[in-house]
Design an enzyme around this catalytic site. Structure first.
Site, PDB file in Angstrom:
ATOM      1  N   TYR A  36      16.743  37.220  67.123  1.00 33.93           N
ATOM      2  CA  TYR A  36      17.122  38.283  66.191  1.00 33.93           C
ATOM      3  C   TYR A  36      15.923  38.685  65.335  1.00 33.93           C
ATOM      4  CZ  TYR A  36      19.665  40.849  62.572  1.00 33.93           C
ATOM      5  OH  TYR A  36      20.100  41.831  61.713  1.00 33.93           O
ATOM      6  N   ASP A  37      15.238  37.663  64.787  1.00 32.46           N
ATOM      7  CA  ASP A  37      14.092  37.933  63.913  1.00 32.46           C
ATOM      8  C   ASP A  37      12.978  38.672  64.655  1.00 32.46           C
ATOM      9  OD1 ASP A  37      15.391  36.796  61.846  1.00 32.46           O
ATOM     10  OD2 ASP A  37      14.403  34.838  62.015  1.00 32.46           O
ATOM     11  N   SER A  82      43.593  47.018  39.084  1.00 30.26           N
ATOM     12  CA  SER A  82      43.652  45.593  39.393  1.00 30.26           C
ATOM     13  C   SER A  82      45.116  45.243  39.642  1.00 30.26           C
ATOM     14  CB  SER A  82      43.031  44.775  38.274  1.00 30.26           C
ATOM     15  OG  SER A  82      43.734  45.025  37.098  1.00 30.26           O
ATOM     16  N   LEU A  83      45.398  43.978  39.814  1.00 33.62           N
ATOM     17  CA  LEU A  83      46.760  43.580  40.151  1.00 33.62           C
ATOM     18  C   LEU A  83      47.393  42.836  38.992  1.00 33.62           C
ATOM     19  CD1 LEU A  83      46.205  42.157  43.738  1.00 33.62           C
ATOM     20  CD2 LEU A  83      47.292  44.314  43.131  1.00 33.62           C
ATOM     21  N   GLU A 113      48.405  38.431  51.843  1.00 36.32           N
ATOM     22  CA  GLU A 113      46.999  38.167  52.187  1.00 36.32           C
ATOM     23  C   GLU A 113      46.461  37.104  51.248  1.00 36.32           C
ATOM     24  OE1 GLU A 113      44.923  41.863  51.628  1.00 36.32           O
ATOM     25  OE2 GLU A 113      46.399  42.965  52.799  1.00 36.32           O
ATOM     26  N   LYS A 115      44.076  35.836  48.345  1.00 37.95           N
ATOM     27  CA  LYS A 115      43.370  36.446  47.228  1.00 37.95           C
ATOM     28  C   LYS A 115      42.005  35.769  47.134  1.00 37.95           C
ATOM     29  CE  LYS A 115      43.920  37.924  42.493  1.00 37.95           C
ATOM     30  NZ  LYS A 115      42.587  37.547  42.046  1.00 37.95           N
ATOM     31  N   ARG A 136      33.394  47.498  40.410  1.00 31.81           N
ATOM     32  CA  ARG A 136      34.606  47.964  39.756  1.00 31.81           C
ATOM     33  C   ARG A 136      34.301  48.541  38.372  1.00 31.81           C
ATOM     34  NH1 ARG A 136      38.556  46.176  36.363  1.00 31.81           N
ATOM     35  NH2 ARG A 136      40.561  47.089  36.833  1.00 31.81           N
TER      36      ARG A 136
END
Ligand code: IVH
Length: 673
Positions: A36-37, A82-83, A113, A115, A136
């Protein structure tokens, strides 16, 4: 020749991104790191020789570009909410009941899901290319940290399907092993350790040198998507789309036919929590149908269709040394526990809020008690109990002070809110907090106005409201203790930049009770200037979707205060923006432009808030009652007296189908279920 090189570069970029995806998203690499490199080095070499062929999604960007001195603020196209948090089955059952009550006789499915305990990030893709990454921030606008986000290998620089314009949101996090390695390195280098992976993530994203960020090995999980056109019908299909596009989506999730199944998922996750390679602090439960989500709508802070169900918190015991009072900018007096320092979930805790007098009385907290402290995966430690067996014999019940610690005026109990307040508008403690709030980054962002300076300005009686800041000059400032000329200059320079701040920030900076950044933006967009806002009645205020009676009352009280006009005059003289610029948000002229609309009856496909938001986005206003000035009435099912009045006054009336047609005509496509 040059075409051949461009083609080789494109092929290398595609190859590298494919390997990157296989390694960082699918965890199924095909080639070794060395290979990869080697490919990457070849591409870097070609880019240096032929910068004109460098692509905006080049994988070489992942190693980090030049440092920046500041992150530009960027406004979110849709607020980043937000929740709500819940901590018990009871909370969750109530959430389920609220959801089903709002959607009577419809089946409701949930998607549960994990958190992820990290930092939220919004990614904007245009034509499938990553254009921007924004934190945010305060939910309305955040920092643009695109160069840093590009170093996060699991974030695709180009989506795997063409022509996509979308906003993707998710969580940046640091894996447990990377966190441990980072802290080990820092320890060796004598640097401060991070308390937990989330702090390390937040700290890394704030670094101004993307090369350093690249070294932090941050990762990303996507959980939300907004596409202007089309999209998925359910949250679980939305996650499948994200996966197809090459975004990393957490594989742990469960479709739940009812809340009982959500509980089962929660128990499973809690049990496996310690074996996951990253931190989670609970689960997130979402109504699966996006159409139902839309109808449930949201409050100013959070969607009504989703909730976080957090794991039980870490606990520690320590002595309560003292209880002091803190006076906030709106006069609310909060008792604060001063604690014997104790280590709790990775950080040392010395203070904890006790909320209000009732809270202290309910728990019978006394100086000298051994108390139980708790910290949920997140930040704020809470006092959750007293160990009565360990109570020393000399303790006495806590007497709540009757006078403000800062100005000695009598404290008043607010019966509605269980709060105690100092109602002296000239209270120096309140003024100090108001000045700090005005200067905060999310408000007027006045550099150079720190706590020490605020204390001196107020204690020397130089400033009696935020408007007085603009009367300060070098001479007065240089006379203050310990304040070098340079800091004085800093403050004046900082103030000079404030006329550039938009109206909603000024409004937020005024520190009106209950008016946070989101509400300030909603008010600014609705009323457009401070004069209109100051004249608004409580009823007109409540016609704004985000505004309820408490906020409306507070805004009216602020403008009714005899000191307010003087303050506003000072701010106007200082050149602050007290109105939105004309062109902001101006939708092209359409049916709704400049009209005042009234919504009545029940609409099948919109909540009131959504319908109102569409009208406002198209340049209309929304009012609560029908008058001669009303431009149109949108009448849903079982509309009553407002519809009669509209007919009597000859105001045009649209039914829901006609309303939708007008929206479509103006370019708003409403997805209907
Ligand atoms: S959905 C309206 N899903 O938890 C916000 N959030 O306040 C929609 N988080 O700010 C968030 N994992 O940073 C969602 N699977 C997940 C999440 C998740 C972590 C974070 C997110 C959000 C915070 C809750």
């Amino acid at each position: 020749m040059s075409q051949k090189i461009a083609a080789e570069m494109a092929a290398l970029a595609a190859q590298l991104e494919e390997h990157n995806h296989r390694y960082h998203v699918l965890a199924a690499p095909l080639i070794t790191d060395r290979e990869y490199d080697r490919l990457l080095a070849r591409l870097q070499e070609l880019e240096q020789a032929h910068p004109e062929f460098r692509r905006p999604d080049s994988p070489t960007l992942r190693v980090g570009g030049a440092p920046t001195s500041q992150f530009p603020a960027h406004r979110h196209a849709l607020p980043m909410l937000s929740l709500d948090n819940s901590y018990s089955r009871q909370d969750l059952l109530e959430f389920d009941r609220r959801v089903r009550e709002a959607l009577p006789s419809e089946p409701v499915e949930y998607l549960a899901e994990l958190k992820i305990d990290g930092v939220a990030l919004s990614l904007v893709y245009e034509d499938s290319l990553l254009m921007r990454a924004i934190t945010r921030g305060d939910g309305v606008s955040g920092d643009e940290i695109t160069a840093n986000a590009r170093t996060i290998r699991s974030i695709p620089l180009r989506l795997r399907e063409p022509g996509i314009r979308a906003e993707v949101r998710g969580e940046v996090y640091m894996a447990a092993e990377d966190f441990a390695a980072l802290n080990r390195r820092r320890e060796q280098e004598g640097e401060a350790l991070f308390a937990n992976p989330r702090n390390a993530t937040a700290g890394s994203l704030k670094l101004q040198d993307p090369r350093l960020v690249a070294g932090r090995r941050l990762r990303f999980f996507a959980y939300w998507l907004h596409q202007p056109a089309g999209g998925a019908p359910t949250q679980h299909e939305l996650l499948e789309i994200l996966t197809r596009w090459g975004l990393p989506v957490n594989p742990e999730r469960a479709r739940c036919a009812g809340i009982e199944q959500v509980f089962a998922f929660y128990d499973q996750c809690e049990a496996r929590r310690g074996r996951l390679p990253y931190d989670i602090d609970g689960i997130v439960v979402k109504v699966d149908s996006l159409e139902q989500q839309r109808r449930l709508g949201h409050t100013a802070k959070s969607p009504r269709s989703a909730i976080a169900y957090k794991f039980r918190a870490a606990q520690a015991r320590t002595r309560l040394r003292d209880i002091t009072l803190q006076v906030g900018r709106t006069g609310t007096v909060t008792p604060v526990a001063i604690l014997e320092p104790v280590l709790l979930a990775g950080s040392t805790v010395q203070r904890a809020t006790l909320h209000n007098e009732d809270e202290i009385r309910r728990r019978d907290l006394r100086k000298g008690d051994l108390i139980i402290l708790e910290k949920g995966g997140d930040v704020i430690p809470k006092v959750v109990g007293v160990v009565l067996e360990e109570r020393p014999s000399w303790t006495v019940p806590f007497q709540f002070p009757e006078r403000c610690p800062a100005c000695q005026s009598s404290l008043v109990r607010d019966p509605e809110e269980a709060a105690t307040r100092c109602e002296n508008p000239a209270c120096p403690a309140q003024l100090k907090r108001r000045l700090e709030h005005f200067a905060a980054r999310t408000a007027l962002d006045v550099e150079g106005l720190g706590t020490a300076l605020v204390d001196q300005l107020v204690d020397h009686n130089l400033v009696r409201d935020v408007g007085d800041l603009y009367d300060l000059d070098l001479e007065t400032l240089a006379g203050l203790d310990r304040l070098a000329k340079k800091s004085a200059r800093n403050l004046l320079d900082g103030l000079e930049r404030t006329p550039g701040r938009p109206f909603d920030r000024v409004l937020f900076g005024l520190g009106i009770r209950h008016v946070g950044a989101t509400v300030a933006l909603a008010l600014a967009r609705h009323f457009r200037d401070l004069d209109a806002l100051s004249r608004a009645s409580a009823e007109e205020l409540e016609a704004v979707p985000e505004i309820g009676p408490t906020i409306a009352r507070s805004v009216c009280a602020f403008f009714a205060n005899p000191q307010t006009p003087k303050l506003i005059a000072k701010l106007r003289r200082a050149g602050l923006q007290l109105a939105l610029p004309e062109e902001e948000d101006a939708a092209p002229p359409n049916f709704f432009t400049g009209k005042t609309a009234v919504l009545t009856g029940t609409l099948m496909h919109y909540t009131r808030e959504q319908a109102a938001a569409y009208i406002q986005r198209l340049g209309g206003r929304v009012a609560a009652s029908v008058s001669k000035k009303t431009g149109l009435v949108v009448a849903g099912e079982s509309a009553g007296s407002k519809l009669d009045k509209a007919r009597a006054l000859g105001v045009p009336v649209l039914n829901e189908v006609e309303f939708t047609a007008r929206l479509n005509e103006a370019g708003i496509v409403v997805v209907q279920g």
